[in-house]
Write a protein that holds these residues in place. Structure first.
Motif, PDB file in Angstrom:
ATOM      1  N   GLN A 376       0.347 -14.116   3.944  1.00  0.00           N
ATOM      2  CA  GLN A 376       1.914 -13.895   3.318  1.00  0.00           C
ATOM      3  C   GLN A 376       2.438 -14.933   2.513  1.00  0.00           C
ATOM      4  O   GLN A 376       2.944 -14.746   1.461  1.00  0.00           O
ATOM      5  N   ASP A 377       1.892 -16.335   2.874  1.00  0.00           N
ATOM      6  CA  ASP A 377       2.448 -17.469   2.095  1.00  0.00           C
ATOM      7  C   ASP A 377       1.733 -17.360   0.776  1.00  0.00           C
ATOM      8  O   ASP A 377       1.979 -17.973  -0.192  1.00  0.00           O
ATOM      9  N   ALA A 378       0.511 -16.431   0.492  1.00  0.00           N
ATOM     10  CA  ALA A 378      -0.141 -16.562  -0.738  1.00  0.00           C
ATOM     11  C   ALA A 378       0.210 -15.454  -1.547  1.00  0.00           C
ATOM     12  O   ALA A 378      -0.291 -15.254  -2.771  1.00  0.00           O
ATOM     13  N   ASN A 379       1.659 -14.953  -1.243  1.00  0.00           N
ATOM     14  CA  ASN A 379       2.249 -13.948  -2.107  1.00  0.00           C
ATOM     15  C   ASN A 379       1.458 -12.754  -1.936  1.00  0.00           C
ATOM     16  O   ASN A 379       1.292 -11.750  -3.256  1.00  0.00           O
ATOM     17  N   LEU A 380       0.666 -12.398  -1.113  1.00  0.00           N
ATOM     18  CA  LEU A 380      -0.255 -11.178  -1.196  1.00  0.00           C
ATOM     19  C   LEU A 380       0.491 -10.292  -0.080  1.00  0.00           C
ATOM     20  O   LEU A 380       1.002 -10.684   0.884  1.00  0.00           O
ATOM     21  N   LYS A 381       0.480  -8.973  -0.133  1.00  0.00           N
ATOM     22  CA  LYS A 381       1.313  -8.021   0.460  1.00  0.00           C
ATOM     23  C   LYS A 381       0.197  -7.443   1.458  1.00  0.00           C
ATOM     24  O   LYS A 381      -0.640  -6.579   1.155  1.00  0.00           O
ATOM     25  N   PRO A 382       0.584  -7.684   2.733  1.00  0.00           N
ATOM     26  CA  PRO A 382      -0.318  -6.867   3.741  1.00  0.00           C
ATOM     27  C   PRO A 382      -0.241  -5.374   3.749  1.00  0.00           C
ATOM     28  O   PRO A 382       0.528  -4.826   3.494  1.00  0.00           O
ATOM     29  N   ASP A 383      -1.526  -5.008   3.937  1.00  0.00           N
ATOM     30  CA  ASP A 383      -1.782  -3.580   3.626  1.00  0.00           C
ATOM     31  C   ASP A 383      -1.941  -2.967   5.068  1.00  0.00           C
ATOM     32  O   ASP A 383      -1.899  -3.431   6.063  1.00  0.00           O
ATOM     33  N   GLU A 384      -2.289  -1.759   5.157  1.00  0.00           N
ATOM     34  CA  GLU A 384      -2.527  -0.934   6.421  1.00  0.00           C
ATOM     35  C   GLU A 384      -3.655  -1.666   7.073  1.00  0.00           C
ATOM     36  O   GLU A 384      -3.711  -1.638   8.425  1.00  0.00           O
ATOM     37  N   VAL A 385      -5.005  -1.905   6.562  1.00  0.00           N
ATOM     38  CA  VAL A 385      -5.881  -2.767   6.978  1.00  0.00           C
ATOM     39  C   VAL A 385      -5.407  -3.925   7.550  1.00  0.00           C
ATOM     40  O   VAL A 385      -5.920  -4.473   8.660  1.00  0.00           O
ATOM     41  N   SER A 386      -4.711  -4.697   7.032  1.00  0.00           N
ATOM     42  CA  SER A 386      -4.236  -6.067   7.556  1.00  0.00           C
ATOM     43  C   SER A 386      -3.592  -5.913   8.874  1.00  0.00           C
ATOM     44  O   SER A 386      -3.686  -6.579   9.902  1.00  0.00           O
ATOM     45  N   HIS A 407       5.409  -4.754  13.712  1.00  0.00           N
ATOM     46  CA  HIS A 407       6.156  -3.326  13.466  1.00  0.00           C
ATOM     47  C   HIS A 407       7.190  -3.308  12.579  1.00  0.00           C
ATOM     48  O   HIS A 407       7.267  -2.301  11.901  1.00  0.00           O
ATOM     49  N   ALA A 408       8.197  -4.119  12.746  1.00  0.00           N
ATOM     50  CA  ALA A 408       9.273  -4.352  11.500  1.00  0.00           C
ATOM     51  C   ALA A 408       8.694  -4.177  10.265  1.00  0.00           C
ATOM     52  O   ALA A 408       9.362  -3.534   9.319  1.00  0.00           O
ATOM     53  N   TYR A 409       8.052  -5.210   9.995  1.00  0.00           N
ATOM     54  CA  TYR A 409       7.106  -5.210   8.562  1.00  0.00           C
ATOM     55  C   TYR A 409       6.568  -3.709   8.176  1.00  0.00           C
ATOM     56  O   TYR A 409       6.904  -3.342   6.876  1.00  0.00           O
ATOM     57  N   ALA A 410       5.839  -3.109   9.248  1.00  0.00           N
ATOM     58  CA  ALA A 410       5.306  -1.756   8.817  1.00  0.00           C
ATOM     59  C   ALA A 410       6.334  -0.708   8.376  1.00  0.00           C
ATOM     60  O   ALA A 410       6.158  -0.025   7.552  1.00  0.00           O
ATOM     61  N   MET A 411       7.509  -0.862   9.403  1.00  0.00           N
ATOM     62  CA  MET A 411       8.470   0.297   9.102  1.00  0.00           C
ATOM     63  C   MET A 411       9.060   0.018   7.650  1.00  0.00           C
ATOM     64  O   MET A 411       9.601   0.791   6.778  1.00  0.00           O
ATOM     65  N   LYS A 412       9.514  -1.597   7.314  1.00  0.00           N
ATOM     66  CA  LYS A 412      10.236  -1.601   6.157  1.00  0.00           C
ATOM     67  C   LYS A 412       9.339  -1.305   5.039  1.00  0.00           C
ATOM     68  O   LYS A 412       9.781  -0.832   3.708  1.00  0.00           O
ATOM     69  N   ASN A 413       7.956  -1.241   5.067  1.00  0.00           N
ATOM     70  CA  ASN A 413       7.150  -0.895   4.014  1.00  0.00           C
ATOM     71  C   ASN A 413       6.407   0.470   4.057  1.00  0.00           C
ATOM     72  O   ASN A 413       5.560   0.669   3.328  1.00  0.00           O
ATOM     73  N   GLY A 414       7.149   1.292   4.999  1.00  0.00           N
ATOM     74  CA  GLY A 414       6.718   2.855   5.064  1.00  0.00           C
ATOM     75  C   GLY A 414       5.371   2.855   5.502  1.00  0.00           C
ATOM     76  O   GLY A 414       4.726   3.875   5.328  1.00  0.00           O
ATOM     77  N   LEU A 415       4.743   1.639   6.298  1.00  0.00           N
ATOM     78  CA  LEU A 415       3.390   1.807   6.844  1.00  0.00           C
ATOM     79  C   LEU A 415       3.198   2.493   8.250  1.00  0.00           C
ATOM     80  O   LEU A 415       2.339   2.900   8.975  1.00  0.00           O
ATOM     81  N   ASP A 416       4.475   2.497   8.925  1.00  0.00           N
ATOM     82  CA  ASP A 416       4.475   2.859  10.448  1.00  0.00           C
ATOM     83  C   ASP A 416       3.990   4.540  10.510  1.00  0.00           C
ATOM     84  O   ASP A 416       3.982   4.915  11.667  1.00  0.00           O
ATOM     85  N   SER A 417       4.149   5.286   9.508  1.00  0.00           N
ATOM     86  CA  SER A 417       3.829   6.473   9.561  1.00  0.00           C
ATOM     87  C   SER A 417       2.131   6.807   9.630  1.00  0.00           C
ATOM     88  O   SER A 417       1.766   8.024   9.685  1.00  0.00           O
ATOM     89  N   ASN A 418       1.498   5.641   9.285  1.00  0.00           N
ATOM     90  CA  ASN A 418       0.139   5.609   9.210  1.00  0.00           C
ATOM     91  C   ASN A 418      -0.608   5.945  10.536  1.00  0.00           C
ATOM     92  O   ASN A 418      -0.098   5.441  11.464  1.00  0.00           O
ATOM     93  N   LEU A 419      -1.374   6.878  10.695  1.00  0.00           N
ATOM     94  CA  LEU A 419      -1.852   7.433  12.170  1.00  0.00           C
ATOM     95  C   LEU A 419      -2.423   6.030  12.730  1.00  0.00           C
ATOM     96  O   LEU A 419      -2.276   5.969  14.061  1.00  0.00           O
ATOM     97  N   GLN A 420      -3.262   5.427  11.969  1.00  0.00           N
ATOM     98  CA  GLN A 420      -4.194   4.313  12.805  1.00  0.00           C
ATOM     99  C   GLN A 420      -3.245   3.099  13.039  1.00  0.00           C
ATOM    100  O   GLN A 420      -3.288   2.364  14.164  1.00  0.00           O
ATOM    101  N   ILE A 421      -2.186   2.869  12.333  1.00  0.00           N
ATOM    102  CA  ILE A 421      -1.313   1.808  12.685  1.00  0.00           C
ATOM    103  C   ILE A 421      -0.421   2.302  13.847  1.00  0.00           C
ATOM    104  O   ILE A 421      -0.067   1.454  14.771  1.00  0.00           O
TER     105      ILE A 421
END
Length: 958
Positions: A376-386, A407-421
């Motif tokens: 995150q410090d490297a200004n990269l945005k974690p994705d589903e795999v992360s 979990h909050a990060y996933a919700m904020k970025n709309g990743l919590d709907s991902n089945l694997q997450i």
């Protein structure tokens, strides 16, 4: 990347008006005098060179300059200007700039008149993502070339809509659109994605019919299609038939095919053949070859491939670097993976994710969390795999707050709907013992698969929410989802926790009916029946397993151990040694526990010898169990030898040794060992202090025990458990400081548990304090109305006071509740057998000799030692003579008599009893050790007693 030039707008020159633009009609009219740019002038223009360099901003500047330089001049061939810049927008995924060009083309009426530019627009939109925009352009075209059809078909494939691509291919067939060689790679890729080998084979036939099968890139597409449709034989046949095999793409296709299908040796063999054929490898070759190195057995080949990569290029390509990192991760070599990672100047999210997954796979959870922070410090945005990688680290470490943040990060970025997450979140919350949140995540999931249900059932089962787990299984059956073995295992875990035989039998029956019974499941069923106390069911299940593995044997051994059948556990272990199945550390822990429960020192030493001969590492739970075994078998010196010979001692090992001293009444030694442990900067836990208080309690170290409880609370901020309070009450009670003990109970900030009142009641019985005894008895019955031990203790207190009516009342109440007192039982190890005795037992084959020997011993002790039976320790309302006979028949005396008959003179006699030794038997043992000159080592339910020369190690304090 489009994101590299955010908010960058380029203006089309306003000097260009529609009247200055040449449409298709103007082009067809030779009478118009239009200044022309020669073909060479365009090809060699700064604009073209800028396009070739791939710099979007420079291209737009040069594009604008053309119109500024030529003023109102008309372009003879706008396609030569607009086509390259549309291609560049597509390549750079610069959607905004592409839309600007499209808007100008519409305004200039160039789109409708130019199939070529329309095709380029389809290409641009397909690359930039909005497939609907590409469709709109395609649908408005009145005339289409094969290039247009190909562009639209490739757009569908690129945007993950292979079925639409195949529909378009079908439409082309119906309309009779003539195919070219570029049509087939695209449609074959669509077949690969949907794994439609029937359609792929059909297209293969058309390729041959059209004569395109000899074209290398078409043949490569066919090889890739067969491979991805899991027809590796078909892929290899095609590759072998290829006339020209000097194309690197051909080799890449077949190497990737074998690698993807798990045939790693074949893939690496082809890589070697390719090198021998003199074909230069490229990025894709190296990636496929590295992926084929699936585990550490391929380490040598992996190093050779890495050497080839370094030889071929000084600069490490990011894709190859990612594959190298992933390979080192699979080898478990995180240092080498980190070196590759650090070498890279440009790292993409795949590089970071590969390293992140490596930390998790190799159990480096704290390092994974730190690395995620660095990402995150490297200004990269974690994705589903992360997120899927990092969440297990929070779960394994029990870091609930950290897990919530992710979990909050996933919700904020709309990743919590991902089945694997969602599935990973359920698992994380379950491991953090937060099943309420796990349930909420599960309930909010719009789509649930088998893994979702299995994970939440396992989470409930592992967190003691067994009823909820079984309810969820019923829901699974209600929704009609197929149950697999993983879900059954989780359900069996719930049955085990409930110790509910009926549920276990139902699940077992269901598995048989559905044919789900694999080896792992059979082993678990053995465990569950053992937990439910149904040894016969467990045994039958174990015997029905045809190919038993180490888990099968260990399950059966543990089953016997947990149900108090240590002899049977040892028999199974010896039977296991006769098979080809080697025990593991869990087996050894179970069997050492069996030897410890029997105090079978000879068998314990045999197991220790077996461990040594087989080369097992003495560490972790095996080491702790070995120290505990020697301590429980009465050999404190051997326990200490094992402890002192261990270089790296864990907190558990220190605690085990402290507990060993406590069992043998060596309270001072236990406290000294604790001081040494503190010097090693080890931080004690609740169990450590429990062992210390127990040691003090059995050694009369009252003040030391009180000091340790204060140390626990003040120095280490550990809130005492009820067991700690019970130990202190027992300590005060044994020292006959009953009033102080009672005041301590009254001053407790928490409600005193049954253990506390039980300790106080036991002390009241020893010191004949009737008043406090009645208070403690009443409290104990209120708190533990279903404990047979509580009833027996209360009955004995009343009996000691001669209150026989109260004794009878307690016993009737106990009988009415269906509770039974455990009968006194003692056992002795002689030779390689364990001999067990009950009170007044006559079941032993040599019972006549035993009673004869016991009578001789008793007579000798009466005459020489002044032994007088103390009938106050008989809590039955019978005559004095019968009380005497009852004392004579106590199980430990029968065991001692058999020991004197069966063991050589001068050797110690080791006896184990399941209940506390009574005061009269304690006196009897002291006299035996003095007048029969035999050392007695007696382990009762409370502690060890070492009798020698008429003295007991407990100092009559037990």
């Amino acid at each position: 990347m489009a994101t590299s030039i955010p908010h960058c707008y380029y203006n089309i020159p306003k000097t260009l008006t529609r009247s200055q633009t040449l449409n298709m009609t103007n082009v067809a009219n030779p009478s118009l005098k239009i200044p022309k740019f020669s073909q060479n002038s365009i090809k060699n223009s700064p604009l073209k060179m800028t396009f070739n360099r791939g710099n979007l901003k420079e291209a737009f500047v040069s594009f604008s300059a053309i119109f500024v330089d030529h003023g109102n001049s008309l372009l003879v061939n706008p396609e030569e200007v607009y086509a390259p810049i549309l291609e560049l927008c597509g390549t750079k995924k610069a959607l905004l700039q592409g839309q600007q060009i499209h808007a100008y083309l519409i305004k200039s009426n160039l789109v409708s008149d130019s199939m070529f530019l329309s095709t380029k627009l389809v290409f641009m939109y397909s690359k930039c993502g909005p497939i609907l925009d590409a469709e709109k352009v395609f649908d408005k075209m009145h005339n289409r070339t094969i290039f247009t059809w190909n562009a639209m078909m490739c757009a569908y494939v690129s945007n993950r809509e292979p079925s639409r691509a195949l529909e378009l291919y079908g439409e082309m067939r119906v309309l009779g659109v003539p195919f070219d060689s570029f049509t087939f790679p695209c449609v074959l890729k669509a077949c690969s994605v949907v794994e439609d080998i029937r359609r792929g084979a059909e297209i293969h036939g058309l390729v041959i019919k059209c004569g395109y099968d000899s074209i290398v890139f078409v043949a490569n597409s066919l090889v890739a299609m067969y491979a991805k449709c899991n027809d590796i034989i078909g892929a290899r046949k095609l590759f072998d038939r290829m006339n020209e095999r000097n194309d690197v793409v051909s080799w890449n296709s077949i190497i990737s095919a074998y690698s993807m299908n798990g045939q790693c040796m074949e893939a690496l063999g082809l890589f070697g053949e390719m090198q021998k054929a003199g074909v230069d490898a490229n990025t894709y070759t190296f990636v496929a070859a590295l992926q084929a190195c699936e585990d550490s057995s391929f380490k040598k080949l992996g190093m050779e491939i890495r050497a080839a990569i370094l030889k071929s290029s000084q600069v490490l390509d990011v894709y190859v670097a990612n594959a190298l990192v992933a390979m080192y991760v699979r080898f478990g070599e995180m240092r080498n993976a980190a070196r590759i990672f650090d070498m890279l100047d440009e790292k993409d999210i795949i590089t970071w994710n590969s390293m992140l997954a490596g930390f998790i796979q190799n159990g480096l959870y704290n390092e994974a969390l730190q690395f995620f922070s660095d990402l995150q410090d490297a200004n990269l945005k974690p994705d589903e795999v992360s997120l899927i990688s990092i969440l297990p680290a929070s779960g394994r470490l029990g870091y609930l707050l950290n897990g919530k943040e992710i979990h909050a990060y996933a919700m904020k970025n709309g990743l919590d709907s991902n089945l694997q997450i969602g599935n990973t979140l359920i698992d994380m919350y379950s491991k953090c013992c937060c099943v309420a949140y796990a349930g909420l995540v599960f309930d909010k999931m719009l789509i649930k698969d088998l893994i979702s249900w299995t994970t939440v059932i396992a989470g409930y089962a592992k967190n003691n929410c067994h009823v909820e787990a079984l309810k969820l299984l019923r829901e699974v059956q209600t929704v009609g989802m197929d149950v697999d073995t993983m879900m059954i295992r989780s359900t069996l875990l719930a049955c085990s926790g409930l110790k509910c035989l009926s549920h276990a039998k139902q699940v077992h029956g269901y598995t048989l009916k559905r044919g789900l019974s694999d080896l792992m499941l059979q082993n678990m069923i053995v465990d569950v029946y053992g937990e439910c106390g149904k040894i016969n069911y467990a045994t039958r299940m174990f015997e029905s397993i045809k190919c038993k593995d180490v888990v099968s044997w260990t399950s059966m051994i543990s089953c016997y151990v947990h149900n108090g059948l240590a002899n049977e556990a040892l028999d199974v272990f010896y039977l296991m040694k006769e098979t080809s199945v080697e025990p593991d550390s869990i087996t050894l822990v179970s069997i050492l526990s069996a030897a410890a429960s029997l105090s079978a020192l000879t068998k314990g030493k045999e197991i220790h010898g077996f461990i040594f001969r087989k080369g097992f590492m003495l560490e972790g739970s095996t080491l702790n169990s070995l120290v505990d075994m020697y301590a429980r078998c009465g050999s404190l010196e051997n326990a200490y030898k094992v402890f002192i010979c261990t270089r790296s001692r864990s907190l558990v090992l220190w605690t085990t040794m402290i507990n060993a001293y406590g069992m043998h009444g060596c309270g001072k030694a236990a406290v000294d060992l604790f001081s040494r442990m503190e010097d090693q900067k080890l931080i004690p836990d609740h169990i450590t202090f429990l062992a210390l208080l127990y040691a003090c309690s059995h050694s009369g170290l009252t003040d030391e025990g009180k000091r340790l409880l204060e140390t626990m609370k003040c120095k280490y901020q550990l809130e005492p458990w009820p067991e700690h309070f019970a130990c202190l009450v027992d300590l005060l009670g044994r020292a006959n400081r009953l009033e102080e003990a009672y005041k301590f109970v009254q001053s407790m900030q928490i409600e005193p548990a049954a253990e506390v009142w039980c300790a106080l009641l036991g002390a009241c019985r020893i010191h004949s304090n009737k008043e406090l005894g009645e208070i403690a008895a009443q409290k104990l019955l209120e708190l533990e109305p279903a404990s047979p031990g509580s009833y027996v203790l209360i009955s004995n207190v009343f009996a000691a006071s001669g209150r026989w009516k109260d004794v009878e009342g307690v016993r009737m109440r106990m009988k009415g509740s269906g509770l039974k007192k455990n009968p006194g039982c003692s056992w002795i190890e002689v030779g390689n057998n364990i001999h067990t005795f009950l009170a007044r037992d006559n079941s032993h084959p040599e019972f006549y000799k035993i009673y004869q020997k016991l009578a001789q011993m008793t007579e000798k002790l009466k005459k020489e030692g002044g032994y007088v039976p103390q009938t106050k320790f008989v809590f039955h309302n019978v005559g004095e003579e019968e009380k005497v006979q009852m004392l004579y028949g106590h199980s430990e005396r029968l065991a001692i008599a058999y020991g004197l008959l069966s063991t050589p003179g001068g050797t110690p006699i080791r006896i184990t009893k399941n209940l506390r030794v009574c005061g009269d038997c304690h006196t009897f043992c002291k006299l035996v050790s003095k007048f029969l000159e035999r050392e007695l080592i007696v382990r009762d339910a409370s502690r060890f007693h070492h009798f020698e020369g008429g003295v007991c190690s407990c100092g009559d304090f037990w």
